[in-house]
Design a protein around this motif. Structure first.
Motif, short mmCIF file in Angstrom:
data_model
loop_
_atom_site.label_atom_id
_atom_site.label_comp_id
_atom_site.label_asym_id
_atom_site.label_seq_id
_atom_site.Cartn_x
_atom_site.Cartn_y
_atom_site.Cartn_z
N SER A 80 98.14 61.55 -30.67
CA SER A 80 98.87 62.57 -29.91
C SER A 80 97.76 63.31 -29.06
N ARG A 81 97.71 63.64 -28.01
CA ARG A 81 96.80 64.64 -27.13
C ARG A 81 96.78 65.89 -27.42
N ILE A 82 95.51 66.35 -27.74
CA ILE A 82 95.63 67.80 -28.16
C ILE A 82 94.35 68.38 -27.15
N GLU A 83 94.66 69.54 -26.50
CA GLU A 83 93.58 70.11 -25.72
C GLU A 83 93.50 71.54 -26.17
N ILE A 84 92.11 71.55 -26.16
CA ILE A 84 91.51 72.82 -26.86
C ILE A 84 90.68 73.48 -25.73
N PHE A 85 91.06 74.80 -25.52
CA PHE A 85 90.69 75.49 -24.57
C PHE A 85 89.67 77.00 -25.22
N CYS A 86 88.25 76.85 -25.19
CA CYS A 86 87.60 77.83 -25.58
C CYS A 86 87.62 79.13 -24.80
N LEU A 87 88.09 79.98 -25.47
CA LEU A 87 88.43 81.41 -24.73
C LEU A 87 87.20 82.34 -24.89
N GLU A 88 86.85 82.49 -26.14
CA GLU A 88 85.69 83.70 -26.55
C GLU A 88 85.18 83.29 -27.93
N PRO A 89 83.90 83.63 -27.95
CA PRO A 89 83.22 83.47 -29.45
C PRO A 89 83.86 84.37 -30.36
N ILE A 90 84.05 83.95 -31.55
CA ILE A 90 84.04 84.57 -32.75
C ILE A 90 83.11 85.06 -33.74
N GLN A 91 82.65 83.64 -34.18
CA GLN A 91 81.29 84.01 -34.92
C GLN A 91 80.27 82.63 -34.58
N PRO A 92 79.22 83.26 -34.16
CA PRO A 92 78.78 84.55 -33.82
C PRO A 92 79.73 85.18 -32.59
N VAL A 93 79.84 86.63 -32.42
CA VAL A 93 80.51 86.97 -31.35
C VAL A 93 79.59 87.18 -30.11
N ASP A 94 78.40 87.28 -30.24
CA ASP A 94 77.69 87.14 -28.93
C ASP A 94 77.40 85.84 -28.36
N ARG A 317 69.51 111.29 -12.01
CA ARG A 317 68.78 112.48 -12.83
C ARG A 317 69.52 112.65 -14.04
N THR A 318 70.63 112.39 -14.22
CA THR A 318 71.53 112.52 -15.38
C THR A 318 71.98 111.37 -16.31
N SER A 319 71.85 110.24 -15.59
CA SER A 319 72.47 108.85 -16.33
C SER A 319 72.04 108.73 -17.80
N HIS A 320 72.75 108.63 -18.66
CA HIS A 320 72.40 108.24 -19.95
C HIS A 320 72.33 106.72 -20.03
N LEU A 321 72.68 106.04 -18.95
CA LEU A 321 72.51 104.63 -18.81
C LEU A 321 71.22 103.99 -18.20
N ALA A 322 70.54 104.77 -17.60
CA ALA A 322 69.45 104.30 -16.90
C ALA A 322 68.28 103.75 -17.65
N SER A 323 68.13 104.24 -18.80
CA SER A 323 66.97 103.89 -19.48
C SER A 323 67.11 102.46 -20.37
N LYS A 324 68.21 101.89 -20.38
CA LYS A 324 68.59 100.89 -21.16
C LYS A 324 69.42 99.68 -20.70
N ASN A 325 69.34 98.52 -21.28
CA ASN A 325 70.17 97.23 -20.89
C ASN A 325 71.57 97.62 -21.65
N LEU A 326 72.55 97.48 -20.78
CA LEU A 326 73.97 97.68 -21.47
C LEU A 326 74.75 96.29 -21.72
N SER A 327 75.29 96.56 -22.74
CA SER A 327 76.46 95.33 -23.13
C SER A 327 77.89 96.28 -23.65
N PHE A 328 78.53 95.94 -22.98
CA PHE A 328 79.85 96.60 -23.39
C PHE A 328 80.99 95.63 -23.03
#
Length: 394
Positions: A80-94, A317-328
């Motif tokens: 029987s044909r089975i097709e697995i479609f990887c959507l997103e990682p769980i472990q590890p999540v990164d 002048r006010t960005s709390h984002l400007a001094s770091k890489n972001l991952s969200f």
């Protein structure tokens, strides 16, 4: 908020003949047609000339995600044909850690032929040319997660999961491209600057870019920046509810480097246009505005629920984002009535009827989306992922 949630998806329908869906790309990436919408007017040119349509000193923001071999076809012991479609990682999540994994990992996957998967274990043998070694992969189905499944991959040998996918998986063409993936798709369903593995669909607006186009942008002093949004299968999820308020928008992971942030902030401070290359880049840019300090997610309805004046952190002048890489992550849904905070325009392909992407286009151009799509249909434009392009200004 009430009027936004009551938007009816049937008001964003149009007739898309099957023959207008591009099943293959043109031989040359930058030979596609380009529809330009500016100040309510429509014009037409060829994509290789796009630099002439963009203001000098503008900033183009690209998505450098790379499509993975997310589609795995295998068979049960009974055939029987089975097709697995990887959507997103769980472990590890990164995602990047995931692709470096050896011996074991867990993914959230769609499973085609699930009812025929009687036994708990499938085995896939590969003879990899990567490291001149054979490997046996044991695939186990775990618990159900929404309309998908936890799938556990375990294998012998010294191969990473990235190498495993390259060996056994296929390029996951969208469901409306009704054919099997071919060798040419390995190149043409990736952008020329694809870098960070993690997407199950290409950021298709970028598929038209070539080295020559990039040089033409540079000659006009048009700046570029790259961020990463890993496109999930949710981008193809149809809207089945009658009103948008009942549709659950999918999450997508976004990574924005400090260098990219600084370019965005500089462009904003100098009042230079920011053009998003693709809907994924646009959602990422707008999500930056709504990302609260110390938060790692932007909710679907946040822009429509904020009371009073939102504190704009996206300033030099006010960005709390400007001094770091972001991952969200973001599930931001951009609907008609949305007030754009970062982007001034978009380069994008032509989208499916009754889709969240078409709603996003309507948020940019209003009711003129019908005029734009009528023009494209009556002037032989090709639609969807391998189709032609548009440049839309707000």
């Amino acid at each position: 908020m009430i009027s936004t949630k009551n938007i009816r998806i049937e008001d964003f329908d149009y007739n898309l003949p099957e023959e207008r869906i591009a099943l293959y790309p043109l031989p040359e990436r930058d030979a596609s047609k380009l529809l330009v919408y500016k100040n309510g007017q429509i014009s037409e040119t060829v994509f290789k000339n796009i630099a002439n349509q963009i203001p000098e000193n503008a900033l183009l923001v690209f998505n450098d995600t790379k499509v993975i071999h997310a589609r795995i076809v295998t068979h049960t012991p009974t055939g029987s044909r089975i097709e697995i479609f990887c959507l997103e990682p769980i472990q590890p999540v990164d995602a990047q850690l995931m692709f470096q994994q050896k011996n074991r990992c867990i993914w959230k996957c769609f499973v085609g032929g699930n009812r025929k998967w009687k036994n708990g274990i499938l085995q896939i043998e590969i003879d990899s040319k990567i490291k001149n070694q054979k490997s046996k992969i044991v695939v186990t189905r775990g618990k159900q997660v929404d309309d998908a499944w936890e799938i556990i991959f375990e294998w012998t040998g010294d191969m990473t999961f990235a190498e495993i996918l390259d060996a056994i998986g296929k390029i996951p063409l969208p469901p409306y491209i009704d054919r099997e993936a071919e060798e040419s798709d390995e190149d043409r369903y990736q952008t020329i600057f694809a870098k960070e593995k993690g997407s199950v669909a290409a950021p298709t607006a970028s598929l038209h870019f070539t080295e020559d186009v990039m040089k033409s942008l540079e000659k006009r002093n048009i700046k570029t920046a790259t961020l990463t949004l890993h496109v999930g299968a949710g981008t193809f999820k149809p809207v089945t509810s009658e009103v948008i308020g009942d549709h659950l928008m999918h999450d997508e992971k976004v990574i924005v480097s400090q260098e990219c942030l600084q370019k965005i902030l500089k462009a904003k401070s100098e009042n230079r246009p920011i053009i998003a290359v693709g809907t994924t880049s646009l959602r990422s840019l707008e999500s930056l505005y709504w990302l609260e300090e110390s938060a790692n997610h932007v909710e679907q309805w946040t822009p429509y629920e904020v009371q009073g004046v939102h504190e704009n952190h996206l300033t030099p002048r006010t960005s709390h984002l400007a001094s770091k890489n972001l991952s969200f992550s973001t599930s931001l849904m951009i609907n008609p009535g949305y007030e754009f905070k970062v982007a001034n325009g978009i380069i994008t392909n032509f989208h499916q009827p009754k889709s969240t992407l078409l709603l996003l286009i309507s948020a940019i151009v209003g009711d003129d989306w019908r005029k734009i799509y009528d023009y494209a249909l009556s002037h032989d434009f090709r639609f969807l992922s391998y189709g032609d392009s548009s440049l839309l200004f707000m």
